[in-house]
Design an enzyme around this catalytic site. Structure first.
Site, PDB file in Angstrom:
ATOM      1  N   ALA A  56     -26.449 -18.697  -0.075  1.00  0.00           N
ATOM      2  CA  ALA A  56     -26.645 -20.131  -0.243  1.00  0.00           C
ATOM      3  C   ALA A  56     -28.139 -20.357  -0.425  1.00  0.00           C
ATOM      4  CB  ALA A  56     -26.138 -20.897   0.974  1.00  0.00           C
TER       5      ALA A  56
ATOM      6  N   ASN B  23     -25.441 -14.866  -8.859  1.00  0.00           N
ATOM      7  CA  ASN B  23     -26.047 -15.512 -10.023  1.00  0.00           C
ATOM      8  C   ASN B  23     -25.718 -14.752 -11.305  1.00  0.00           C
ATOM      9  OD1 ASN B  23     -27.246 -17.365  -8.305  1.00  0.00           O
ATOM     10  ND2 ASN B  23     -29.297 -16.494  -8.474  1.00  0.00           N
TER      11      ASN B  23
ATOM     12  N   ASP C  12     -37.333 -25.724 -13.501  1.00  0.00           N
ATOM     13  CA  ASP C  12     -37.099 -24.879 -12.328  1.00  0.00           C
ATOM     14  C   ASP C  12     -36.823 -23.457 -12.810  1.00  0.00           C
ATOM     15  OD1 ASP C  12     -36.358 -23.684  -9.956  1.00  0.00           O
ATOM     16  OD2 ASP C  12     -34.562 -24.894  -9.639  1.00  0.00           O
TER      17      ASP C  12
ATOM     18  N   ASP D 225     -32.033 -13.750 -13.186  1.00  0.00           N
ATOM     19  CA  ASP D 225     -30.610 -13.434 -13.002  1.00  0.00           C
ATOM     20  C   ASP D 225     -29.786 -13.913 -14.187  1.00  0.00           C
ATOM     21  OD1 ASP D 225     -31.227 -12.370 -10.512  1.00  0.00           O
ATOM     22  OD2 ASP D 225     -30.916 -14.285  -9.498  1.00  0.00           O
TER      23      ASP D 225
ATOM     24  N   GLY E 111     -31.953 -25.642 -10.098  1.00  0.00           N
ATOM     25  CA  GLY E 111     -31.081 -24.685  -9.442  1.00  0.00           C
ATOM     26  C   GLY E 111     -30.870 -23.443 -10.276  1.00  0.00           C
TER      27      GLY E 111
ATOM     28  N   SER F 113     -27.547 -24.271 -13.391  1.00  0.00           N
ATOM     29  CA  SER F 113     -28.334 -24.422 -14.621  1.00  0.00           C
ATOM     30  C   SER F 113     -27.868 -23.512 -15.747  1.00  0.00           C
ATOM     31  CB  SER F 113     -29.811 -24.105 -14.323  1.00  0.00           C
ATOM     32  OG  SER F 113     -30.019 -22.712 -14.146  1.00  0.00           O
TER      33      SER F 113
END
Length: 297
Positions: A13, A44, A243, A249, A284, A288
């Protein structure tokens, strides 16, 4: 049924805190917002591949706490097979992400349940790993497990995408099982024991040690790779970054999906570069990532 991609790795998380700038040592700042999102390098990468249409299975672990629901939500939403995700007596992995206005972040990861992803967990999914087109593993689970996954994939003839992130020292026999090995400049330096002024030189040195193909990611500097003795490079896509969390990832997951679909490493990296660029334009990590059919930069 054989999967396109099997990911063995971390599930977290992500507690994301937005600030104007990063605090100095000993300084207290007031954050503007905070949100808990699904994350973890393994999860991810699995989500990034699945959103592009790959048939993906995840091997990992979460705890019995409330964070497990959030940590698994993105995987479920993307249709990832979770049959080999175990619930263990430990807190779900947690990443604390501080995101500044310039789009840069700092991240502290507490492994939690990810430390329970041992060799026995992998052996329980051995048929899944050896039957997949591509197996992806990173370094947010115990390094002994990473080495075990590499041996298993190599023995079963499964293509291994090894992302040595965060930076870690691994045995040469583990590293040379990769095809490709995916690292950034810092991770390459850790593996090689020294820094290189040129990322292409680092990629060539890794290839000279026996790695079949190498991809070195440079963030805004693009990507450098070596495959079949030839060096290639790709520029990064120009976007307005909001971001950068999880961009690496997104790249690895898209790269794995492309390779599973039959693309050469350089061709898959073209797709991965575009997917990573799309990801930094939204907040995020997993939320995203683009879906198959979305417009890409």
């Amino acid at each position: 049924m054989a999967r396109d991609v099997v990911v063995v790795g971390s599930i977290n998380a992500d507690l994301v805190v937005q600030v104007e700038r990063h605090p100095l040592p000993g300084e207290t700042l007031l954050g503007r917002t905070s949100v808990v999102l699904p994350g973890g390098k393994g999860a991810n990468q699995a989500v990034a591949a699945a959103r592009l249409g790959a048939d993906v299975a995840m091997v990992g672990a979460v705890g019995e706490d409330v964070n497990a629901t959030t940590a698994l939500s993105g995987l479920r939403d993307a249709g990832v097979d979770l049959a080999h995700v175990h619930t263990v007596d430990a807190p779900t992995g947690l990443a604390v992400v501080t995101l500044s206005d310039d789009g840069e972040n700092t991240i502290v990861v507490v492994p939690g349940a990810n430390a329970a992803v041992g060799e026995r967990v992998v052996d329980g999914a051995a048929d899944l790993v050896t039957g997949a087109r591509v197996c992806v593993v990173q370094a947010e689970i115990p390094l002994a497990t990473v080495a075990h996954v590499a041996r298993l994939a190599d023995a079963g003839g499964t293509r291994l995408v090894l992302n040595v992130a965060p930076a870690a020292e691994l045995p040469l026999e583990t590293v040379v099982a990769a095809d490709p090995l995916v690292v950034n400049e810092h991770e390459a330096a850790t593996l090689l024991g020294r820094r290189f002024a040129d990322a292409g030189d680092a990629a060539r040195e890794l290839a000279a040690r026996g790695v079949r193909s190498v991809v070195v990611t440079l963030g805004a500097g693009g990507v450098v790779g070596v495959e079949d003795g030839a060096t290639w490079s790709l520029p990064a896509r120009t976007v307005d970054a909001l971001d950068t969390t999880g961009a690496g990832d997104a790249f690895v997951g898209a790269l794995a999906a492309g390779i599973a679909d039959g693309l050469a490493v350089e061709q898959a990296a073209v797709l991965a570069t575009r997917v990573a660029a799309a990801s930094v334009t939204r907040l995020g990590a997993q939320p995203s990532y683009p879906w198959r059919g979305d417009d890409l930069p």
